[in-house]
Design a protein around this motif. Sequence first.
Motif, mmCIF file in Angstrom:
data_model
loop_
_atom_site.group_PDB
_atom_site.id
_atom_site.type_symbol
_atom_site.label_atom_id
_atom_site.label_comp_id
_atom_site.label_asym_id
_atom_site.label_seq_id
_atom_site.Cartn_x
_atom_site.Cartn_y
_atom_site.Cartn_z
ATOM 1 N N THR A 128 49.306 91.672 1.734
ATOM 2 C CA THR A 128 48.824 90.393 1.226
ATOM 3 C C THR A 128 47.607 89.938 2.016
ATOM 4 O OG1 THR A 128 51.058 89.757 0.564
ATOM 5 C CG2 THR A 128 49.433 88.000 0.772
ATOM 6 N N GLN A 129 46.550 89.603 1.304
ATOM 7 C CA GLN A 129 45.323 89.157 1.951
ATOM 8 C C GLN A 129 45.237 87.636 1.892
ATOM 9 O OE1 GLN A 129 41.975 91.234 0.297
ATOM 10 N NE2 GLN A 129 43.079 93.166 0.177
ATOM 11 N N SER A 130 44.601 87.060 2.883
ATOM 12 C CA SER A 130 44.474 85.613 2.965
ATOM 13 C C SER A 130 43.015 85.228 3.131
ATOM 14 C CB SER A 130 45.303 85.063 4.133
ATOM 15 O OG SER A 130 44.849 85.621 5.357
ATOM 16 N N ALA A 131 42.745 83.961 2.889
ATOM 17 C CA ALA A 131 41.387 83.441 3.024
ATOM 18 C C ALA A 131 41.467 81.973 3.403
ATOM 19 C CB ALA A 131 40.606 83.623 1.726
ATOM 20 N N THR A 132 40.373 81.453 3.926
ATOM 21 C CA THR A 132 40.317 80.038 4.292
ATOM 22 C C THR A 132 40.393 79.180 3.037
ATOM 23 O OG1 THR A 132 38.952 80.586 6.212
ATOM 24 C CG2 THR A 132 38.990 78.288 5.503
ATOM 25 N N PHE A 133 41.262 78.187 3.070
ATOM 26 C CA PHE A 133 41.514 77.373 1.879
ATOM 27 C C PHE A 133 40.315 76.487 1.556
ATOM 28 C CE2 PHE A 133 42.902 73.359 -0.004
ATOM 29 C CZ PHE A 133 43.510 73.826 -1.161
ATOM 30 N N LYS A 134 39.995 76.444 0.257
ATOM 31 C CA LYS A 134 39.004 75.517 -0.279
ATOM 32 C C LYS A 134 39.551 74.940 -1.573
ATOM 33 C CE LYS A 134 34.881 77.696 1.706
ATOM 34 N NZ LYS A 134 33.556 78.310 1.417
ATOM 35 N N ARG A 135 39.448 73.637 -1.697
ATOM 36 C CA ARG A 135 40.047 72.953 -2.850
ATOM 37 C C ARG A 135 39.473 73.446 -4.170
ATOM 38 N NH1 ARG A 135 42.313 71.476 -6.530
ATOM 39 N NH2 ARG A 135 43.287 69.459 -7.007
ATOM 40 N N LYS A 136 38.194 73.751 -4.202
ATOM 41 C CA LYS A 136 37.572 74.181 -5.452
ATOM 42 C C LYS A 136 38.035 75.569 -5.877
ATOM 43 C CE LYS A 136 33.485 76.146 -3.185
ATOM 44 N NZ LYS A 136 31.997 76.159 -3.133
ATOM 45 N N MET A 181 41.048 71.699 8.310
ATOM 46 C CA MET A 181 41.617 72.541 9.361
ATOM 47 C C MET A 181 41.270 74.018 9.186
ATOM 48 S SD MET A 181 45.469 71.012 9.871
ATOM 49 C CE MET A 181 45.825 72.327 11.041
ATOM 50 N N LYS A 182 40.677 74.361 8.036
ATOM 51 C CA LYS A 182 40.362 75.756 7.711
ATOM 52 C C LYS A 182 41.627 76.605 7.723
ATOM 53 C CE LYS A 182 35.624 75.485 9.468
ATOM 54 N NZ LYS A 182 34.607 76.073 10.378
ATOM 55 N N LEU A 183 42.643 76.077 7.048
ATOM 56 C CA LEU A 183 43.933 76.758 6.966
ATOM 57 C C LEU A 183 43.811 78.001 6.095
ATOM 58 C CD1 LEU A 183 46.988 76.450 7.734
ATOM 59 C CD2 LEU A 183 47.279 75.353 5.508
ATOM 60 N N LYS A 184 44.370 79.103 6.559
ATOM 61 C CA LYS A 184 44.341 80.350 5.797
ATOM 62 C C LYS A 184 45.618 80.488 4.981
ATOM 63 C CE LYS A 184 41.151 83.165 8.499
ATOM 64 N NZ LYS A 184 40.929 84.479 9.148
ATOM 65 N N LEU A 185 45.438 80.783 3.688
ATOM 66 C CA LEU A 185 46.560 80.916 2.769
ATOM 67 C C LEU A 185 46.446 82.234 2.013
ATOM 68 C CD1 LEU A 185 46.660 77.280 1.336
ATOM 69 C CD2 LEU A 185 48.137 78.261 3.085
ATOM 70 N N PRO A 186 47.571 82.781 1.537
ATOM 71 C CA PRO A 186 47.536 84.068 0.827
ATOM 72 C C PRO A 186 46.849 83.960 -0.528
ATOM 73 C CG PRO A 186 49.741 83.123 0.766
ATOM 74 C CD PRO A 186 48.946 82.274 1.707
ATOM 75 N N LEU A 187 46.129 85.018 -0.888
ATOM 76 C CA LEU A 187 45.429 85.070 -2.163
ATOM 77 C C LEU A 187 46.343 85.601 -3.255
ATOM 78 C CD1 LEU A 187 42.063 86.591 -0.908
ATOM 79 C CD2 LEU A 187 42.380 84.252 -1.729
ATOM 80 N N GLN A 188 45.914 85.392 -4.493
ATOM 81 C CA GLN A 188 46.633 85.953 -5.624
ATOM 82 C C GLN A 188 46.618 87.475 -5.550
ATOM 83 O OE1 GLN A 188 48.323 84.431 -7.925
ATOM 84 N NE2 GLN A 188 47.521 82.352 -8.185
ATOM 85 N N ALA A 189 47.692 88.097 -6.024
ATOM 86 C CA ALA A 189 47.778 89.558 -5.974
ATOM 87 C C ALA A 189 46.750 90.210 -6.885
ATOM 88 C CB ALA A 189 49.184 90.009 -6.366
ATOM 89 N N ASP A 190 46.435 89.565 -8.019
ATOM 90 C CA ASP A 190 45.479 90.134 -8.967
ATOM 91 C C ASP A 190 44.131 89.438 -8.889
ATOM 92 O OD1 ASP A 190 46.375 87.735 -9.856
ATOM 93 O OD2 ASP A 190 46.533 88.317 -11.964
ATOM 94 N N ASN A 191 43.837 88.840 -7.740
ATOM 95 C CA ASN A 191 42.571 88.138 -7.580
ATOM 96 C C ASN A 191 41.413 89.123 -7.569
ATOM 97 O OD1 ASN A 191 40.323 86.758 -5.892
ATOM 98 N ND2 ASN A 191 41.733 85.097 -6.389
ATOM 99 N N LYS A 192 40.298 88.749 -8.188
ATOM 100 C CA LYS A 192 39.159 89.665 -8.262
ATOM 101 C C LYS A 192 38.581 89.948 -6.882
ATOM 102 C CE LYS A 192 35.764 85.988 -9.132
ATOM 103 N NZ LYS A 192 34.705 85.511 -10.045
ATOM 104 N N TYR A 193 38.692 88.967 -5.972
ATOM 105 C CA TYR A 193 38.214 89.189 -4.614
ATOM 106 C C TYR A 193 39.091 90.214 -3.910
ATOM 107 C CZ TYR A 193 35.506 84.969 -5.512
ATOM 108 O OH TYR A 193 34.652 84.054 -6.050
ATOM 109 N N THR A 194 40.394 90.155 -4.187
ATOM 110 C CA THR A 194 41.312 91.123 -3.601
ATOM 111 C C THR A 194 41.031 92.522 -4.121
ATOM 112 O OG1 THR A 194 42.994 89.406 -3.446
ATOM 113 C CG2 THR A 194 43.745 91.677 -3.259
#
Length: 249
Positions: free
Chosen positions: A86-94, A40-53
């Motif tokens: 809070t930033q979000s991204a499309t969910f991927k299982r990996k 479904m390409k569901l968007k979920l919030p990223l970790q606060a200390d994520n390197k992408y963030t």
Amino acid sequence: MKLLQKGIIIERETSMEDPNEVFIKLLAPFSVLCAEAQLMKLKLPLQADNKYTRNFSIISTPRRTKFDDLVNFCKKLLPVDIDTKTQSATFKRKDLARFKGGDAHVTDIATIQTRFFRDSHRSLLTYNLISHVEITVPITTIVSKQKERKGIDYLLSEGFYSAMFHLHDDDSKEKSKRDFLKHEWVQKYFATQPIDEVAAYFGETVGLYFAFVGFYIMWLLIATTLGIIVVLYVAMTEILTGSSYLTTI
């Protein structure tokens, strides 16, 4: 059978009040929810200390403007506490560890499997899954045919099932989300709306609705207060001066 092939767990339970009434429970394991969320390409919030963030926050540092000051002022007036950073991204299982609540080094596996997806997300993913399952329906004609139908909506319309509803928390649990919303939101008139909890339980659409209603009512109260002040000023002026601002035609 196709639900079982997709990994859905099916339980059958007879009603204690009416033996002729049967409940069919559909439970989606964590792996099935992850697969459906990725589909479904569901968007979920990223970790606060994520390197992408961190990389994103370093790149996107726009110059502060008067419009930003106005937005911050409006946020202070909001009767709800909303985290807009809070930033979000499309969910991927990996990339599960990138998302909030999905890092196995911080949270144990059992908690991730039961708490990673919100209640509203679990309901949405499960409903989307059972809505797109192909159902083979035999059609009695001169030539025997079979027709493919999709989803639980068809079964409900044809009377195979009388109703469908999402499972809720048990009211007997003292710390259930439903009990929290009942005592901290429904039964309190002058309290900050727990928008995050509302969105987690009922979905983002319902949460956004109540956030808008709270914001709208707050500004109506400001206009109402100003209107009352003006009416009182006019009334006091009429009493003190003996003149009237109202003219009769």
